[in-house]
Structures are given as C-alpha cells and as structure tokens.
Enzyme design. Structure first.
Site, mmCIF file in Angstrom:
data_model
loop_
_atom_site.group_PDB
_atom_site.id
_atom_site.type_symbol
_atom_site.label_atom_id
_atom_site.label_comp_id
_atom_site.label_asym_id
_atom_site.label_seq_id
_atom_site.Cartn_x
_atom_site.Cartn_y
_atom_site.Cartn_z
ATOM 1 N N GLU A 150 -0.593 7.634 -29.782
ATOM 2 C CA GLU A 150 -1.480 8.091 -29.518
ATOM 3 C C GLU A 150 -2.249 9.397 -29.225
ATOM 4 O O GLU A 150 -3.285 9.172 -30.174
ATOM 5 C CB GLU A 150 -1.848 7.464 -27.646
ATOM 6 C CG GLU A 150 -2.178 5.909 -27.936
ATOM 7 C CD GLU A 150 -0.438 5.537 -27.407
ATOM 8 O OE1 GLU A 150 0.302 6.158 -27.739
ATOM 9 O OE2 GLU A 150 0.067 4.251 -27.386
ATOM 10 N N HIS B 178 -2.684 -0.840 -16.524
ATOM 11 C CA HIS B 178 -3.919 -1.752 -17.723
ATOM 12 C C HIS B 178 -4.747 -1.913 -17.346
ATOM 13 O O HIS B 178 -5.373 -2.563 -17.871
ATOM 14 C CB HIS B 178 -2.442 -2.576 -17.991
ATOM 15 C CG HIS B 178 -1.390 -2.761 -19.190
ATOM 16 N ND1 HIS B 178 -0.264 -1.927 -18.663
ATOM 17 C CD2 HIS B 178 -1.196 -2.857 -20.337
ATOM 18 C CE1 HIS B 178 0.158 -2.144 -19.921
ATOM 19 N NE2 HIS B 178 -0.535 -2.447 -20.933
HETATM 20 C C1 TPP Z 1 0.987 4.339 -25.393
HETATM 21 C C2 TPP Z 1 0.949 2.745 -24.665
HETATM 22 N N1 TPP Z 1 0.499 2.403 -26.155
HETATM 23 C C3 TPP Z 1 0.393 1.354 -26.357
HETATM 24 C C4 TPP Z 1 0.578 -0.102 -25.952
HETATM 25 C C5 TPP Z 1 0.630 -1.383 -25.312
HETATM 26 N N2 TPP Z 1 1.783 -2.355 -25.964
HETATM 27 C C6 TPP Z 1 2.982 -2.569 -24.822
HETATM 28 S S1 TPP Z 1 3.708 -3.295 -25.045
HETATM 29 C C7 TPP Z 1 3.424 -2.701 -27.282
HETATM 30 C C8 TPP Z 1 5.011 -2.836 -28.343
HETATM 31 C C9 TPP Z 1 5.617 -1.645 -27.515
HETATM 32 O O1 TPP Z 1 7.030 -1.851 -28.335
HETATM 33 P P1 TPP Z 1 8.564 -1.441 -28.138
HETATM 34 O O2 TPP Z 1 8.812 -0.421 -27.892
HETATM 35 O O3 TPP Z 1 9.186 -1.845 -29.268
HETATM 36 O O4 TPP Z 1 9.407 -2.400 -27.233
HETATM 37 P P2 TPP Z 1 9.120 -4.336 -26.660
HETATM 38 O O5 TPP Z 1 8.184 -4.588 -26.617
HETATM 39 O O6 TPP Z 1 9.279 -4.362 -28.725
HETATM 40 O O7 TPP Z 1 10.447 -4.742 -26.114
HETATM 41 C C10 TPP Z 1 2.396 -2.046 -27.247
HETATM 42 C C11 TPP Z 1 1.867 -1.351 -28.901
HETATM 43 C C12 TPP Z 1 1.281 0.474 -24.413
HETATM 44 N N3 TPP Z 1 1.838 0.031 -23.084
HETATM 45 N N4 TPP Z 1 1.516 2.094 -24.047
#
Ligand code: TPP
Ligand code: MG
Lengths: 332, 324, 508
Positions: B60, B129
């Site tokens: 971000e 959230h």
């Molecule tokens: C700082 C932040 N940005 C965006 C999000 C929205 N978000 C939640 S999970 C996710 C994907 C995360 O991917 P990863 O770290 O690979 O974990 P996975 O869900 O694949 O287990 C996103 C973009 C968030 N929760 N926090």
C-alpha cells in the site's frame, strides 16, 4: 504433541492424518454453515493447505507461541484449540475462543499461546518479532512461529521484520505459506524475485523451501528449523502449497485455470498421506473409517455446541476495550 | 435513465475517465485480474489493458506513493485501496506527502491524485476491516474528502475529483455497493462543494453522510409518523465542509442530530457539532446530539455489531430526546 | 428430503439469481457437486450442494433473484456422504439468531458546559439582548447573582464568568443578603434569592436551564426565562415554553422579534424577579400574567412609538366567493369543507406579490422585503390570550393546504405545542376578528413587521349593484401599514388586489 485427540494407533503419522482430517471436515462444515448464514463476514479456508499448519505446529513445544493470519482455522485446531470453541467463535457465540468478538479472522487463545489471527496482511510479523524479543530479553528458550502468505512478502512489514529479527538474533520461525496467490494476484505478478527463500537469505536468515503438500516433509523441516531457532536466530520456511477453494468462501476464480486447481488436487495432502500409510501397512479401511467417524462426530458435536451457545449480552460490548472501561465507551 | 447499482455507477465513471483521458490509469490490489475486491473494476482490464488497469502487489505504501509520483509528473492516477483500514499502511504517503507537497514546495508542485477506498462496517468483518476512518483524513489540510452516498454521487464525483488539481480521497461505504437505483443516461455534472438536502423538514436537522444516510432517512420517515419533520442533510464533502447548508437548516429547525458511523471522540461528528455550536448557538433550542458508533473496535457477532453501529432507532431516540 | 437453498456467498450478499441450473429433476447429486451458477452481482459463482440424493424439483427458475435462504430445489432421499457421522441440520434451520434490539439509549444530554461563549454568536454582541451563555447562567444561579444587574466585560459586552464572580464578591450570597448593588447602567433589580448550592450537577432544585434559542425569543418578548417551567430535555426551557407562557398569560397578540431581528426591548426593567424554583404553579402564573401584560405593553408601545401607522379600509363583495365555496363544499364531506376565513387568508398572502412593501421587516432604518410570505395568524386561545403563529410560505400554498395548515395551527396553538419558528418569523400578520362580531379591525403592527391586515365580520349588507340596492355577502378589510416603507397609494393597491383576488376564488 498438542492437538485435539492424541496419537491414534501408536503411529505418529496417524495423528498427523487425523489432524488434517479434523481441519478438512471442520472447514467443509463451515462452508455449509456459511451458505446458510450461520457464519458470516469473511471466511478464509485452509482446505488444501492443511499439511502446513499440522506439520509446523507438530514441531512446536507447548510454551512456544504462534502468530497467524486470517486463514487460521487449521492452525488453531492443530495447536489445540477445541473444535467447539472455534466453531462457537465462527457462530459469534460467547463460548467462542474470542467470545464472538473476533470471528473467523481473529482466533486467539492464551492457553496455547496462540497470539491470534491478524487480518491486515503482514500485520502479524512485527508482533511475532516482539514476542521473540521478550523471550530473548527474559532468557526464555521459546520459539515464536509466525505464519503468513506469499502476498505478505510484498509488504514493508515483512522486510522490516525480517531485518529486525536477523539483526537482533531473535527466535522467530517465519513460515511463509506460499499458495501462489494473494487473492487474485499470482506470485509471479507480484514479486520481482519469486523465489521467496532467496529474499529471506538476503537478510541472512537461513531459509528452506519445502513441499507444503507433504505433511511429513513439513514436520521434518519445521522440527529442524525450530531446534535451530531455539538455539538462536530466526529461520524462514517457504511451504509450497495451494488453496483448493476461493480466497474467501467464494470467488469467481477468474484468475486461475480450473485445470491448475485439478492438478494440485492430485497432490491433496490427505490422500497423499493415506497412500503412504496404506503402503506401509499402517492404515486400513476400517481404521480410516473409524477416524473419519470420530472426526465427523467431533464436528457434529462442535456444531451442536456452537448452536446451543449464547450471545454475549449487548450491554457487555464495551468490556475489554481497555482494562478499566473508559468513559467514552458504550453504545451509540 | 437506467437502473443500476452503486458499484456499476462507479464502474461507469471509471470507464469514462479511462476512455476520456489518456493520463488516467487505475492502480491497486486486485483491480485487474480479480475484477476488484468489490468488483467495481470488473471488466476494465479486458477493456483497457494491464498498463492502465494495473494490479499491484500488497504494498500500500509503495503504490499510493507511486500514485503521488505519477501525479506529480503529469498523470492522473486513480488509486484504489481495498479498505480504509489498509490505507493506514499508506498513511505516511497520504498525509506527509500528498497533502503537503503543494504547500511545502511553495506552490511549485501539486498532486492531482484520486484515491478511492471502501469504508465502514455492517458486514461482520470485525475489528480490522470495519472502521470509518474518513474523519481522520478530513482532519488533514491539503486533502479533499468525499463520501458518495447515492448512485448519482457514486457516478458523478469521480470526474470532478480527477479535475481537481489536488489530492482527493473518495470513501465508498462497503454496504452501498449493491444499492440499486436510477442513473440518467446523461447525468448532470455534480458539484463537489455542496451538501445536499435529501429530505426536508422543519423540526429537526439530521446531518450525516455516506453509509448512514440511509439510516438517517429511515429515522426521518419514522419521525414523520410521529409528526416530527426531520430535514436530512448529506454532507457529501467531509473536507471542506459545507457549513452554510447545515447552518441554514439548523437556523430553521433549531435542533440538530449528527449521525456518523465513526467513533465519537475527536471525530467528524465532533467537528460538525462544534461548528453548529460556534455559529448557530443562539438558534439552538436544544443541545446538539450525536449518534455515533460505540467506542469499541468492531465486534464480529451480528447482534453486537448491530448494537455498536448507529441505527435508525438510535437516531429516533436522539431526536426525541431533543424534544423535537 | 432436503432443500437446496440460495447460499450466502459473501459478506455483502443478501440475494442472488440462479443464472444456470447444472442439474435437472431426476439427476443424482453428491455432497460437493456444483449444481448451479449463481449471479451475485459481483460475479457468477458455481455453487455446490451439501447432501447426496436425487434432484426432485427445481423450485426457482433461472433468472429470478431471490433472497439468501430461499429454497431453490428439493432433493429426495438425501444421504450423508460415506464418511458417516450424524445428520446434517437442514440448512434453513441454521439461521442467524435475531439480534436483540439495542437496549440502551444515547446518554441524556449532560451538563455539557462549554467553557467560553462562541465568538460568532448572533446577538451576543448586543448588550441589550442580555443573552447569557449557559455556563454564566449556571454560575449566576449557583452564586445567587442576578445577571440583569451585572455589567458585562466580555466580547461585545457579554457577561463573563469573572463578571459574575465579581458581582458575587460584592454581594456575598448570605441568606440575608441585601440586593446586589445595581450596575451603573441598569435600573435597580433585586438579586435573585440564592439557590442552595447543590453538590452534584443533577441534585437539588432544578436550575433554570434554557436553550439559547428560547432565551433569544424570551429576550425579544421581554420574558424572563428563569421564571418558566421547562418542558425540554432535562427540564430545560425551550422555545415552546416561551410561546406557551405568552399564551397562558392571557396576553394580547404577541410576536417576539424575528430571528434576525434587532435588539428587542431590554428585558431587564420589565422582567420581574423570578421566584426561586421550584415555585408553585399559581404564583408563577400570576407573575407571568403580570409580566406578560407588561411585556406586551412594551412591545405595542414601541410599535406605536416607532412605527408611523397609516390605516386604510375597503369593503369587499364576497358573493362570488360564497357561491364558489358553497359549490365546492357541496361535494365534500363535512370534515373537508373550506371556510371563508381561508379564502381571506389566501387573498392576503397572494396579494403580496403585487405590493411587496407590506411583507418583510424594518430594522435599523432599513426595510428588508421577505422573499417568502410567512403569514402570522392571530389565534385566540380558550385559556384567554391570543397568539400569532405563522403559516410558512402561505403564498405558495393551495387553499386546501392553507385550510389544513390553519386547522393544524389552531389545534396546536390551543394545545400549546407550537414550534419556535412559527412564532418567530411571521413576515405579515392577519387578524380576523369577524367571529367576535367586530365590523372592522384597526390593528397595531408587530415590529419588526411592517403591516397588519384586519378582517371583520362576513355578513350580508346592502350594496348597490346595477343601480339597485341588494343584499350581498361582504367583509371589511383593513390595512395598518408602516409609512416608512409604503404609503397610502401602495396600501390601497394592496387592498384592491385582495378584492380582485376574492372575486375569482377559483384561481386562489
Ligand atoms: C494490508 C492489507 N492489504 C490488503 C488486504 C486484503 N487481503 C486480504 S488477504 C489478501 C491476500 C493475501 O495473500 P497471501 O498473503 O498470499 O495470503 P493467502 O490469502 O494466500 O493465504 C489480501 C489482498 C489486507 N487484508 N491487508
Ligand atoms: Mg497466498
């Protein structure tokens, strides 16, 4: 070993199987409950990735600490939270691990030193560094295992945490569950260097990439890493895994091919372990059916427990904001 | 006139902006292949390609900062942040850079950047959230803060925001995306500087914005049943505030209730309430009342979340307590 | 048999549409099978079934949006999957528990005392208004200081806390305290009897809390808010209490200064000292009557003193109005019938368009015409006294709307629940004394208004039409108007316009 219900049949691998099945069947039921609106909010499932949570927690001692993400039902169950209390949490009941305050993304349990599910990507890593810092300062031989996804590796918090942990030689086990996607963003489209272990190495953190679909491999690597961390300094494990379902409950899966999902399902960690056990003569159909039946009964019991659970009185909603309630709290 | 949703209205505005100005590009997490976490940008990648509908890693601070840099150098970026809670990772870039660059460069540079993000609760997304932090941003000089509460504003605010030479933050309440309504085929351009009277009344002024506009209108409807005429003002712009509109209404009704999903202490509602008290004190027939979220991180359980959030009941009770 | 219901597919989904069925009646399905594609508006999503069995009926056809939980299909002979285990609860039984309604109301408005008065407060700068900040009033009440006797040193001459404290030091609030020494500029007023010092803000006898707006109205009407019994939040005196006090005081028509009005007559000399609260009903009512009579006297004296009135009268033939009314009313239920009084009001309001000089306010040597016509209507009250609340935007209301507004006003005026604005912002007032048999009204203008229309009795009287003396229904309408703003020529034009309008009642 922690987790639910002790080894079955004396073979430790059967215990691992049971743990994975508990997670799988539990989450399958949560899908159903979500569809029927008994569970709401976001619900991120571990299905396909169970070997990671089970293998790593299997290597931890009871007084080690765990920090996880919003995709943490598996970690919570494997670490020893009861299915009842987790299900009650998902249904928003006061009997839940976080009193219904946290829901699926925020499971916490002091008894198992489970410091929580964090829903800001990368947000758990600095906290894990701090837990380890405290252990180091107090001379306690404890390890903090910190789980996060491949997506978190793009956040500044990942890099800042890796650097601090390495600089200060802190006992953190960084566990990256690389399922190739952060929501809809494939790793290759998010990382200039998609080999994540290489990134960790840049901070002089020893790192291994491990097959995250093989629970035995994960447990073995985690055991070695935990021992090393306990002797001093952080380690990094990249567990290569895959989620079979959507990012959260449902999504249109526009960002990946069905065939890719099917190919990974061939490597489902549960049948894979079953096959090994059957080949070794350590598992037969009757034993498997018995384990499945016991797990199903545990899930049913957890659902019944959650449904019979109580709602926290609305008048208590202002408790636990601070130790002493602040005058500004309370309802609108 | 077409029946559409808040989400589609937003998408239409984005599409027209991308089509109409080559300098415009959209950037953020999962805006492309995934179609946007709230499906606002669905289909735009296919239409405009990956350069102009640009997926970013989970970074971000970096991509918001990159938006600032691109804006400085002549582009017109629209940066999407999934949720206001995540924008905190970019707070440094927004507050220390975007908001201050024009001033600290002595007017040499300016940042024509639009940042869109979701805000608000109501969907059981719990403590990380669900917050309504737009009031924090409204605290910061150098930013323009918008809160579209209607389909017309969801569509109409983007173009003038892009025309603004300075940074504009647009806060979209997550519970509004599915809202259905009509949008003219050729809508009039909207004016970002004025609040809107969404319902007229003589006995009481309800001041609100964004996700609680519906709450306020529900409350006004119920109050009408009791013979109390509530005027509902949608602030639309949280910075700058259209206080003349608020004061004109309070000058007629002599009572005000401010409804804000943010927390009460040090909040936008505090600002509005203070200004009413400063500038319309001798018109007040009762203290200004506020209906805000309880001061707790958001709980998950539905009954708790409902209790924490300002509801029409709370607004009606507040209105009655003023003797309206 | 099981039911396959519209699933919840995300945090923000309340309804969905099956865009495609992937199974048909008779098909066997297994737990986990994808059976339909659902459009959630965000996207199309394949949804799965949670039991084994045979599809019996597709209840919801493709393309129909239904809420989450709606039965989409029925499935016969459902069996759990091979893994055994207990029965699954039917999905629809697992509903989210209904949340209890929020139990607690917002906290009652607390004392919330601002430390200082606002800088831009209207009227604060005009010493004559003597509008005091809440904190100053409370302090004065606590210390037993009569604010009327305190000279203000704050911005624009407002009384500050230190002024009150200084006054209190001069006259310590002993039980036998002599009246506070008068401030040089004010006539002597005895200090208020000291209120017992209450330990907690809410304990003890109620302080005379009052809203800023009520105080402003009261100041304009020469009423002492301290004497009023409050009906507002926490017992505060609100605008309606001031209005009700004017009504119950048996006062003549009384309109406080309009919100934008100039300094009203100083309240100090006229306002009697309030009895220490709580007072008995009867005492305060007597006081109030006397005080109000005086206040009204002040206002009317000011009107007569300051406004150069001129008077005009004309008699208007109401025959066509009567005929029209009878026709209209013939087809209406009794409750919906129009009365002549409404037509007269409508005419007075509409005629303003021709002569705007009769509608507005005269302040500080300047006449400000009002863009809207807020027609003050004198209403006599059963308890005695008269009020003149305003019908807002009377010129744009239809006769039926005026009728409704009038009966609503009368009802509320008599029930004591008028709104503050209604009393405060009339731009032109009509007095209809016809009911009392009065032939014609020679009115006194309510400052800062600039005209008053009077209607007498509607009656048959001899008139000459076509060279014959005939009996016609008629009314005498008078105008009292402010010579600083208009003259007889314009006034006459206004009356002629009323006449013209009443000859074409159907256009009103
Ligand atoms: C700082 C932040 N940005 C965006 C999000 C929205 N978000 C939640 S999970 C996710 C994907 C995360 O991917 P990863 O770290 O690979 O974990 P996975 O869900 O694949 O287990 C996103 C973009 C968030 N929760 N926090
Ligand atoms: Mg991932």
């Amino acid at each position: 070993m922690t987790g639910g219900d002790g080894p079955a049949g004396g073979d430790h691998r059967l215990h691992l199987l049971r743990q994975m099945l508990r997670i799988r069947r539990f989450e399958e039921r949560t899908v159903e409950l979500y569809s029927a609106t008994a569970i709401r909010g976001f619900l991120h499932l571990d299905i396909g990735e169970e070997a990671c949570a089970v293998g790593v927690t299997g290597a931890l001692a009871p007084d080690d600490a765990v920090v996880a993400t919003y995709r943490e039902h598996g970690h919570a169950l494997a670490r020893g939270m009861t299915m009842r209390a987790v299900m009650a949490e998902l249904e928003g009941k006061v009997e839940g691990v976080s009193r219904g305050r946290g829901g699926s993304m925020h499971l916490f349990d002091a008894a198992t030193r489970f410091y929580g599910g964090y829903a800001i990507v990368g947000g758990g890593l600095p906290v894990a560094v701090g837990l380890a810092l405290a252990d180091k300062l107090q001379g306690l031989p404890r390890v903090t295992a910190c789980f996060f996804g491949d997506g978190a590796v793009a956040e500044g918090e990942f890099h800042e945490s890796m650097n601090l942990a390495a600089l200060w030689d802190l006992p953190v086990l960084f566990v990256c569950e690389n399922n190739l996607y952060a929501m809809g963003t494939a790793l290759a489209r998010a990382q200039s260097e998609p080999d994540l272990a290489v990134k960790a190495a840049a901070y002089r953190v020893p790192s291994w990439a491990v097959d995250g679909m093989d629970v035995l491999a994960v447990e073995e690597a985690a055991t070695r890493a935990v021992e090393a961390v306990r002797r001093g300094g952080p380690h990094f494990l990249e567990l290569r895994t895959y989620r079979f379902r959507a990012h959260s409950m449902y999504d249109p899966d526009r960002y990946r091919e069905k065939s890719e999902i099917e190919a990974w399902k061939e490597r489902d960690p549960i049948p894979a372990l079953e096959a090994v056990l059957v080949a070794d003569g350590a598992l037969d159909d009757d034993t498997l059916a018995r384990i499945e039946a016991e797990v199903a009964a545990e899930v049913d019991d957890a659902v019944a427990f959650a449904e019979a659970g109580t709602l926290e009185p609305v008048s208590d909603v202002g408790s636990h904001v601070t130790a002493t309630p602040q005058a500004d709290g309370g309802l609108p | 006139m077409t029946t559409t949703t808040y989400r589609e209205a937003m998408r239409r505005a984005l599409r027209e902006a991308l089509a109409g100005d080559e300098r415009v590009f959209l950037m953020g997490e999962d805006v492309g292949a995934y179609g946007g976490c709230y499906a606002v940008s669905l289909g735009l990648l296919e239409e405009f390609g990956p350069d102009r509908v640009r997926d970013t890693p989970l970074s971000e601070s970096a991509f918001v900062g990159a938006g600032i840099g691109a804006a400085l150098a002549g582009m017109r970026p629209v940066v999407e942040i999934m949720t206001v809670n995540f924008s905190l990772l970019a707070l440094d870039q927004i507050v220390n850079n975007a908001a201050a660059l024009r001033y600290m460069s002595g007017g040499q540079f300016h940042v024509p950047l639009v940042i869109r993000m979701t805000t608000g609760a109501g969907r059981q997304l719990a403590s990380q959230h669900s917050h309504s932090l737009e009031g924090w941003y409204a605290h910061v000089p150098g930013l323009r803060i918008l809160a579209p509460a209607t389909i017309g504003d969801a569509y109409g605010m983007l173009a003038p925001a892009l025309d603004d030479p300075d940074p504009v933050l647009i806060f979209e309440h997550g519970a509004l995306y599915g809202m259905k309504g009509d949008l003219p085929d050729d809508p009039d351009p909207v004016d970002l500087t004025s609040a809107a009277v969404r319902r007229t009344g003589d006995d009481l002024t309800i001041v609100t914005y964004g996700g609680t506009l519906g709450t306020a209108l529900d409350a006004a409807e119920r109050l009408a049943g009791e013979g109390i005429g509530a005027e509902v003002i949608d602030l639309r712009s949280l910075r700058p505030l259209d206080m003349p509109a608020v004061l004109a209404s309070v000058g007629r009704t002599h009572r005000a209730v401010v409804v804000d999903e943010g927390w009460r202490s040090g909040s936008l509602s505090a600002e509005v309430s203070a200004r009413i008290t400063e500038d319309a004190f001798y018109d007040l027939d009762a203290p200004v009342a506020r209906v805000c979220s309880a001061e707790v991180p958001m709980p998950y359980a539905k009954h708790l979340e409902d209790a924490v959030l300002p509801g029409a009941d709370d607004v009606v009770t507040a209105a009655r307590s003023l003797g309206a | 048999m099981g039911a396959f219901t519209m699933p919840s597919l995300g945090a923000d989904m309340d309804a969905g549409t099956v865009t495609r069925w992937l199974v048909a009646p008779g098909d066997a399905v297994h737990r986990g099978d994808v059976v339909a594609v659902v459009d959630t508006e965000k996207s199309e999503i394949e949804v799965e079934v949670f039991e084994d069995g045979v599809v019996e009926e597709l209840v919801v056809p493709e393309g129909v949006e239904v809420p989450v939980g709606t039965v989409l299909a029925t499935i016969a002979a459902g069996r759990r999957d091979e893994s055994g285990g207990g029965g699954t609860p039917a999905p629809e039984t697992a509903a989210v528990p209904a949340p209890p309604p929020p139990t607690s109301a917002p906290p009652p408005p607390g004392p919330g005392v601002p430390g200082v008065t606002a800088g831009a407060a209207i009227g604060a700068g005009e010493g004559a208004d003597r509008v005091h900040s809440p904190v100053v009033r409370r302090l004065a009440a606590d210390l037993g200081v009569d604010l009327g006797s305190v000279a203000g040193t704050g911005p624009g001459g407002t009384v500050t806390r230190s002024d009150v404290e200084a006054a209190a030091r001069l006259a310590p609030p002993a039980t036998s305290a002599p009246p506070a020494p008068p401030a040089p500029a004010s006539p002597p007023v005895p200090a208020r009897a000291p209120v017992p010092v209450a330990p907690a803000p809410h304990a003890g006898p109620a302080r005379a809390r009052s809203s800023p707006y009520a105080r402003r109205l009261a100041a304009g009407a020469g009423v002492h808010v301290g004497a009023l019994v409050g009906s507002g939040p926490g017992g505060a005196v609100v605008a309606e209490d001031v209005i009700a006090a004017l009504a119950s005081g048996g006062a003549a028509p009384q309109a406080p200064a309009s919100p934008a009005g100039p300094a009203a007559p100083p309240a100090g000399p006229a306002a009697p000292v309030a009895p220490a609260a709580p007072s008995t009903e009867s005492t305060s009512r007597e006081d109030r009557a006397a005080r109000l009579r005086r206040a009204i006297g002040n206002l009317m004296s000011r009107s007569k003193r300051e406004i150069p009135h001129y008077y005009l009268a004309t008699t208007v033939d109401l025959s066509s109005a009567r005929t029209w009314l009878d026709e209209v009313n013939a087809s209406r239920p009794v409750t919906d019938r129009l009365v002549m009084g409404t037509l007269l009001l409508a005419a007075a309001a509409r005629a303003v368009a021709a002569v705007p000089e009769v509608n507005g306010s005269y302040q500080d040597g300047v006449f400000t015409p009002s863009p809207s016509v807020h027609l003050g209507v004198a209403i006599s009250l059963r308890t005695g006294g008269v009020l003149a609340p305003a019908i807002h935007d009377a010129d744009t209301k239809s006769v039926d709307e005026l009728m409704a507004a009038l009966s609503d006003l009368v009802k509320r005026a008599r029930g004591g629940v008028l709104r503050g604005t209604e009393l405060a912002d009339a731009t032109l007032t009509v007095t209809n004394l016809g009911d009392l048999g009065v032939d014609e009204v020679q009115g006194v203008i309510f400052p800062p208004q600039v005209a008053l229309v009077g209607y007498g009795r509607v009656s048959e009287r001899p008139m000459v039409a076509g060279g014959q003396v005939v009996a016609r229904t008629a009314v005498t309408v008078t105008l009292a108007a402010d010579h600083r703003v208009s003259d007889g020529h314009r006034g006459g034009r206004y009356l002629a316009e009323i006449d013209r309008l009443l000859q074409r009642p159907e256009d009103l």
